[in-house]
Design a protein around this motif. Structure first.
Motif, PDB file in Angstrom:
ATOM      1  N   ALA A  68      18.309 -55.151 -10.900  1.00 43.64           N
ATOM      2  CA  ALA A  68      17.519 -54.151 -11.037  1.00 43.64           C
ATOM      3  C   ALA A  68      17.789 -53.625  -9.254  1.00 43.64           C
ATOM      4  O   ALA A  68      18.565 -52.548  -8.961  1.00 43.64           O
ATOM      5  CB  ALA A  68      16.200 -53.544 -11.114  1.00 43.64           C
ATOM      6  N   VAL A  69      17.769 -54.254  -8.096  1.00 42.79           N
ATOM      7  CA  VAL A  69      17.937 -53.055  -7.023  1.00 42.79           C
ATOM      8  C   VAL A  69      20.006 -52.756  -7.119  1.00 42.79           C
ATOM      9  O   VAL A  69      20.445 -51.937  -6.104  1.00 42.79           O
ATOM     10  CB  VAL A  69      17.507 -53.915  -5.848  1.00 42.79           C
ATOM     11  CG1 VAL A  69      18.198 -53.746  -4.672  1.00 42.79           C
ATOM     12  CG2 VAL A  69      15.914 -54.138  -5.459  1.00 42.79           C
ATOM     13  N   ILE A  70      20.359 -54.302  -7.161  1.00 41.97           N
ATOM     14  CA  ILE A  70      21.971 -54.406  -6.716  1.00 41.97           C
ATOM     15  C   ILE A  70      22.498 -52.649  -8.286  1.00 41.97           C
ATOM     16  O   ILE A  70      22.981 -52.330  -7.787  1.00 41.97           O
ATOM     17  CB  ILE A  70      22.351 -55.219  -7.574  1.00 41.97           C
ATOM     18  CG1 ILE A  70      22.323 -56.051  -6.816  1.00 41.97           C
ATOM     19  CG2 ILE A  70      24.244 -55.063  -7.645  1.00 41.97           C
ATOM     20  CD1 ILE A  70      22.387 -57.508  -6.957  1.00 41.97           C
ATOM     21  N   LEU A  71      21.886 -53.108  -8.574  1.00 41.03           N
ATOM     22  CA  LEU A  71      21.969 -51.843  -9.779  1.00 41.03           C
ATOM     23  C   LEU A  71      21.893 -50.378  -9.431  1.00 41.03           C
ATOM     24  O   LEU A  71      22.976 -49.584  -9.869  1.00 41.03           O
ATOM     25  CB  LEU A  71      21.055 -51.819 -11.075  1.00 41.03           C
ATOM     26  CG  LEU A  71      21.447 -53.219 -12.473  1.00 41.03           C
ATOM     27  CD1 LEU A  71      20.975 -53.356 -13.420  1.00 41.03           C
ATOM     28  CD2 LEU A  71      23.678 -52.683 -12.516  1.00 41.03           C
ATOM     29  N   VAL A  72      20.396 -50.637  -8.693  1.00 43.48           N
ATOM     30  CA  VAL A  72      20.176 -48.789  -8.011  1.00 43.48           C
ATOM     31  C   VAL A  72      20.583 -48.384  -6.578  1.00 43.48           C
ATOM     32  O   VAL A  72      21.476 -47.508  -7.104  1.00 43.48           O
ATOM     33  CB  VAL A  72      18.905 -48.908  -8.097  1.00 43.48           C
ATOM     34  CG1 VAL A  72      18.369 -47.587  -7.319  1.00 43.48           C
ATOM     35  CG2 VAL A  72      18.171 -48.864  -9.308  1.00 43.48           C
ATOM     36  N   ILE A  73      21.109 -49.573  -5.830  1.00 47.97           N
ATOM     37  CA  ILE A  73      22.005 -49.057  -5.158  1.00 47.97           C
ATOM     38  C   ILE A  73      23.198 -48.977  -5.205  1.00 47.97           C
ATOM     39  O   ILE A  73      24.164 -47.843  -4.745  1.00 47.97           O
ATOM     40  CB  ILE A  73      22.327 -50.023  -3.845  1.00 47.97           C
ATOM     41  CG1 ILE A  73      21.400 -50.517  -3.224  1.00 47.97           C
ATOM     42  CG2 ILE A  73      23.761 -50.999  -2.933  1.00 47.97           C
ATOM     43  CD1 ILE A  73      20.799 -52.148  -2.673  1.00 47.97           C
ATOM     44  N   ALA A  74      23.857 -49.998  -6.094  1.00 49.41           N
ATOM     45  CA  ALA A  74      25.207 -49.005  -7.597  1.00 49.41           C
ATOM     46  C   ALA A  74      25.642 -47.071  -8.012  1.00 49.41           C
ATOM     47  O   ALA A  74      26.306 -47.489  -7.144  1.00 49.41           O
ATOM     48  CB  ALA A  74      26.083 -50.118  -8.093  1.00 49.41           C
ATOM     49  N   GLY A  75      24.535 -47.611  -7.979  1.00 49.36           N
ATOM     50  CA  GLY A  75      24.518 -46.071  -8.891  1.00 49.36           C
ATOM     51  C   GLY A  75      23.889 -44.879  -7.466  1.00 49.36           C
ATOM     52  O   GLY A  75      24.671 -43.802  -8.205  1.00 49.36           O
ATOM     53  N   ILE A  76      23.325 -45.118  -6.247  1.00 47.49           N
ATOM     54  CA  ILE A  76      23.256 -44.503  -5.709  1.00 47.49           C
ATOM     55  C   ILE A  76      24.554 -43.527  -4.995  1.00 47.49           C
ATOM     56  O   ILE A  76      25.107 -43.016  -4.605  1.00 47.49           O
ATOM     57  CB  ILE A  76      22.588 -44.625  -4.073  1.00 47.49           C
ATOM     58  CG1 ILE A  76      21.035 -44.863  -5.230  1.00 47.49           C
ATOM     59  CG2 ILE A  76      22.368 -43.886  -3.340  1.00 47.49           C
ATOM     60  CD1 ILE A  76      19.482 -45.154  -4.186  1.00 47.49           C
ATOM     61  N   ALA A  77      25.477 -45.584  -4.701  1.00 46.72           N
ATOM     62  CA  ALA A  77      26.670 -45.481  -4.469  1.00 46.72           C
ATOM     63  C   ALA A  77      27.832 -44.474  -4.894  1.00 46.72           C
ATOM     64  O   ALA A  77      28.480 -43.437  -4.370  1.00 46.72           O
ATOM     65  CB  ALA A  77      27.158 -46.566  -3.867  1.00 46.72           C
ATOM     66  N   SER A  78      27.713 -44.789  -6.138  1.00 46.89           N
ATOM     67  CA  SER A  78      28.497 -43.499  -7.434  1.00 46.89           C
ATOM     68  C   SER A  78      27.902 -42.051  -7.288  1.00 46.89           C
ATOM     69  O   SER A  78      29.248 -41.334  -7.045  1.00 46.89           O
ATOM     70  CB  SER A  78      27.777 -44.118  -9.220  1.00 46.89           C
ATOM     71  OG  SER A  78      28.476 -45.232  -8.843  1.00 46.89           O
ATOM     72  N   LEU A  79      26.530 -41.985  -6.916  1.00 48.84           N
ATOM     73  CA  LEU A  79      26.552 -40.822  -6.937  1.00 48.84           C
ATOM     74  C   LEU A  79      27.656 -39.497  -5.564  1.00 48.84           C
ATOM     75  O   LEU A  79      27.267 -38.642  -5.825  1.00 48.84           O
ATOM     76  CB  LEU A  79      24.783 -40.569  -6.638  1.00 48.84           C
ATOM     77  CG  LEU A  79      24.011 -40.654  -8.265  1.00 48.84           C
ATOM     78  CD1 LEU A  79      23.006 -40.502  -7.646  1.00 48.84           C
ATOM     79  CD2 LEU A  79      24.609 -39.555  -8.624  1.00 48.84           C
TER      80      LEU A  79
ATOM     81  N   ARG B 133      30.311 -40.891  -4.453  1.00 43.73           N
ATOM     82  CA  ARG B 133      31.579 -40.553  -4.740  1.00 43.73           C
ATOM     83  C   ARG B 133      31.652 -39.994  -6.030  1.00 43.73           C
ATOM     84  O   ARG B 133      32.804 -39.227  -5.896  1.00 43.73           O
ATOM     85  CB  ARG B 133      32.426 -42.065  -5.246  1.00 43.73           C
ATOM     86  CG  ARG B 133      31.919 -43.539  -3.778  1.00 43.73           C
ATOM     87  CD  ARG B 133      32.605 -44.694  -4.885  1.00 43.73           C
ATOM     88  NE  ARG B 133      31.855 -45.564  -5.115  1.00 43.73           N
ATOM     89  CZ  ARG B 133      31.635 -45.921  -5.585  1.00 43.73           C
ATOM     90  NH1 ARG B 133      32.916 -45.812  -6.505  1.00 43.73           N
ATOM     91  NH2 ARG B 133      30.909 -46.503  -6.957  1.00 43.73           N
ATOM     92  N   GLY B 134      30.751 -38.991  -6.037  1.00 40.56           N
ATOM     93  CA  GLY B 134      31.133 -37.372  -6.781  1.00 40.56           C
ATOM     94  C   GLY B 134      30.740 -38.453  -7.936  1.00 40.56           C
ATOM     95  O   GLY B 134      31.425 -37.241  -9.306  1.00 40.56           O
ATOM     96  N   GLU B 135      30.668 -39.185  -8.495  1.00 43.07           N
ATOM     97  CA  GLU B 135      30.361 -40.551 -10.137  1.00 43.07           C
ATOM     98  C   GLU B 135      29.205 -40.009 -10.781  1.00 43.07           C
ATOM     99  O   GLU B 135      28.657 -40.382 -10.697  1.00 43.07           O
ATOM    100  CB  GLU B 135      31.458 -41.583 -10.462  1.00 43.07           C
ATOM    101  CG  GLU B 135      32.530 -41.710  -8.732  1.00 43.07           C
ATOM    102  CD  GLU B 135      32.772 -43.287  -9.664  1.00 43.07           C
ATOM    103  OE1 GLU B 135      32.101 -44.574 -10.249  1.00 43.07           O
ATOM    104  OE2 GLU B 135      34.066 -43.508  -9.524  1.00 43.07           O
ATOM    105  N   MET B 136      29.016 -38.502 -11.181  1.00 41.92           N
ATOM    106  CA  MET B 136      27.229 -38.533 -11.497  1.00 41.92           C
ATOM    107  C   MET B 136      27.060 -38.844 -11.985  1.00 41.92           C
ATOM    108  O   MET B 136      25.413 -39.569 -12.935  1.00 41.92           O
ATOM    109  CB  MET B 136      27.205 -36.784 -11.431  1.00 41.92           C
ATOM    110  CG  MET B 136      27.101 -36.187 -10.239  1.00 41.92           C
ATOM    111  SD  MET B 136      26.517 -36.430  -9.381  1.00 41.92           S
ATOM    112  CE  MET B 136      25.788 -35.007  -8.447  1.00 41.92           C
TER     113      MET B 136
END
Length: 48
Positions: A9-20, A22-25
């Motif tokens: 879960a932590v990895i997924l949330v961090i990857a999601g924040i990184a994607s945000l 980078r502009g990949e909303m």
């Protein structure tokens, strides 16, 4: 098992924040929601 779910879960949330950042909303929001659904704390799809 709960510890492994927490790590995923932590990895997924961090990857999601990184994607945000980078502009990949859409991809970022999906990753954050999936991370929250998998995590053992709060709402989890594995506790149902």
């Amino acid at each position: 098992m709960a510890f492994i779910l927490w790590i995923i879960a932590v990895i997924l949330v961090i990857a999601g924040i990184a994607s945000l950042f980078r502009g990949e909303m859409l991809w970022g929001i999906v990753l954050i929601i999936v991370g929250l659904a998998v995590g053992p704390g709060g709402y989890s799809i594995f506790n149902r």
